[in-house]
Design a protein around this motif. Structure first.
Motif, PDB file in Angstrom:
ATOM      1  N   GLY A  34       4.956   2.127   7.163  1.00 56.32           N
ATOM      2  CA  GLY A  34       6.397   2.062   6.913  1.00 56.32           C
ATOM      3  C   GLY A  34       6.712   1.568   5.519  1.00 56.32           C
ATOM      4  O   GLY A  34       7.637   2.075   4.858  1.00 56.32           O
ATOM      5  N   ALA A  37       6.137   4.381   3.060  1.00 61.91           N
ATOM      6  CA  ALA A  37       7.240   5.348   3.122  1.00 61.91           C
ATOM      7  C   ALA A  37       8.452   4.840   2.347  1.00 61.91           C
ATOM      8  O   ALA A  37       9.077   5.581   1.574  1.00 61.91           O
ATOM      9  CB  ALA A  37       7.612   5.624   4.580  1.00 61.91           C
ATOM     10  N   ALA A  38       8.783   3.569   2.525  1.00 66.11           N
ATOM     11  CA  ALA A  38       9.931   2.992   1.837  1.00 66.11           C
ATOM     12  C   ALA A  38       9.690   2.910   0.331  1.00 66.11           C
ATOM     13  O   ALA A  38      10.607   3.150  -0.471  1.00 66.11           O
ATOM     14  CB  ALA A  38      10.241   1.610   2.399  1.00 66.11           C
ATOM     15  N   GLY A 121       4.634   6.502   9.044  1.00 64.84           N
ATOM     16  CA  GLY A 121       5.802   5.783   8.536  1.00 64.84           C
ATOM     17  C   GLY A 121       6.922   6.764   8.258  1.00 64.84           C
ATOM     18  O   GLY A 121       6.965   7.393   7.189  1.00 64.84           O
ATOM     19  N   THR A 123      10.757   7.889   7.615  1.00 64.36           N
ATOM     20  CA  THR A 123      12.034   7.353   7.136  1.00 64.36           C
ATOM     21  C   THR A 123      12.744   8.380   6.276  1.00 64.36           C
ATOM     22  O   THR A 123      12.111   9.275   5.699  1.00 64.36           O
ATOM     23  CB  THR A 123      11.816   6.045   6.347  1.00 64.36           C
ATOM     24  OG1 THR A 123      13.076   5.444   6.051  1.00 64.36           O
ATOM     25  CG2 THR A 123      11.083   6.299   5.040  1.00 64.36           C
ATOM     26  N   HIS A 251      15.317   5.057  10.020  1.00 64.40           N
ATOM     27  CA  HIS A 251      14.338   3.975   9.984  1.00 64.40           C
ATOM     28  C   HIS A 251      13.389   4.114  11.175  1.00 64.40           C
ATOM     29  O   HIS A 251      13.791   4.592  12.258  1.00 64.40           O
ATOM     30  CB  HIS A 251      15.018   2.607  10.084  1.00 64.40           C
ATOM     31  CG  HIS A 251      15.449   2.027   8.774  1.00 64.40           C
ATOM     32  ND1 HIS A 251      14.655   2.051   7.649  1.00 64.40           N
ATOM     33  CD2 HIS A 251      16.591   1.372   8.419  1.00 64.40           C
ATOM     34  CE1 HIS A 251      15.299   1.453   6.653  1.00 64.40           C
ATOM     35  NE2 HIS A 251      16.461   1.033   7.089  1.00 64.40           N
ATOM     36  N   THR A 264      10.469   0.331   7.915  1.00 71.75           N
ATOM     37  CA  THR A 264      10.690   1.162   6.734  1.00 71.75           C
ATOM     38  C   THR A 264      11.807   0.637   5.834  1.00 71.75           C
ATOM     39  O   THR A 264      12.441   1.381   5.105  1.00 71.75           O
ATOM     40  CB  THR A 264      11.004   2.605   7.166  1.00 71.75           C
ATOM     41  OG1 THR A 264      12.007   2.593   8.204  1.00 71.75           O
ATOM     42  CG2 THR A 264       9.761   3.299   7.710  1.00 71.75           C
TER      43      THR A 264
END
Length: 275
Positions: A34, A37-38, A121, A123, A251, A264
């Motif tokens: 996560g 991904a963020a 992950g 998002t 999310h 995320t």
């Protein structure tokens, strides 16, 4: 009757209709996936501008994902050939990257899912290319509010799945927006898409009880006009039937003993535009 399945990190997982309940290893795996991904979406804030193509965005997502030791989960998924989805203006979701350049005033959702050490992950976030119209800004703001209200509903003691959709639908309709029902959130973890389906409309107090260890996405798709979607001939791109603008945020979250954990969340605090 809802079935739950307690799993450990070594267990082979199948999509069998059960809602998976994960332990500490699962939480650790999802935190890493996560966060990556963020971080990818954070990096894109400098790239998204008029004149940049969605193909260039896709190239950047693929480069960052591979450099981090992960792979884009979308590449090869049911024949999809790209590292992310780029959904512009009236595209609801699953827009395909191409040589099309963003124009001043466009709004675009970018959806990424790095697969890192076996964990997904998942998002998405909205971005502005230049200066969008006020009605577009408001739609994006309200859509983000819908996501966070859904997460807040999930964090309440004794919450049920229907509580999430109920609060999202109520908030969107208070602004006279349409809530897309053809697409929904989903269980996530070792599998890209798993039980439960997280519908963004519903009645409070209905649906499965949310239990610690559940992992799923909340990803409301909100239309400026009517809620109906239409699929294009490419088999992926979903657009609004009335060609009104659409926005989405997503999310990946976990239910914990005392609320929720957002896997995320942006490390840089870049939660919603303008960034």
């Amino acid at each position: 009757m809802t079935e739950y399945q307690v799993i450990d990190s070594e267990q082979t997982v199948y999509r069998d209709g059960t809602i998976k309940l994960h332990g500490p290893d699962g939480f650790e795996g999802m935190r890493k996936a996560g966060r990556l991904a963020a971080e990818i979406l954070d990096e894109l804030t400098e790239l998204v501008r008029p004149g940049v193509t969605t193909g260039q965005i896709d190239d950047k997502v693929r480069e960052m994902t591979l450099d981090a030791g992960a792979v884009p989960a979308t590449m090869g998924y049911r024949g999809y050939a790209h590292s992310c989805c780029t959904s512009i203006n009236h595209v609801i979701c699953h827009g395909i990257p191409s040589d099309k350049a963003l124009k001043d005033g466009d709004i675009v959702n970018i959806d990424v899912t790095p697969l890192l050490d076996g964990w997904h992950g998942d998002t998405s976030r909205m971005f502005f290319a230049g200066e969008p119209a006020l009605k577009a800004r408001k739609l994006v703001d309200v859509t983000y509010e819908c996501l966070m209200l859904g997460i807040e509903a999930a964090s309440q003691p004794g919450a049920r799945l229907g509580d999430i959709g109920a609060v999202i639908e109520s908030h969107a309709k208070s602004h006279r927006y349409g809530v897309v029902q053809e697409f929904c959130g989903h269980g996530v973890g070792r599998l890209f898409h798993d039980a439960p389906e997280v519908i963004h409309t519903g009645r409070k107090g209905t649906g499965p009880l949310l239990k610690p260890g559940m992992f799923f996405t909340i990803e409301p798709m909100i239309n400026l006009g009517r809620p109906q979607a239409k699929m294009l001939n490419d088999g992926w791109t979903a657009v609004t039937r009335d060609k009104s603008l659409s926005a989405q945020f997503e999310h990946s979250i976990a239910i914990t003993d005392d609320g929720v954990e957002i896997f995320t969340e942006s490390p840089k605090g870049l939660h919603q535009p303008p960034y």
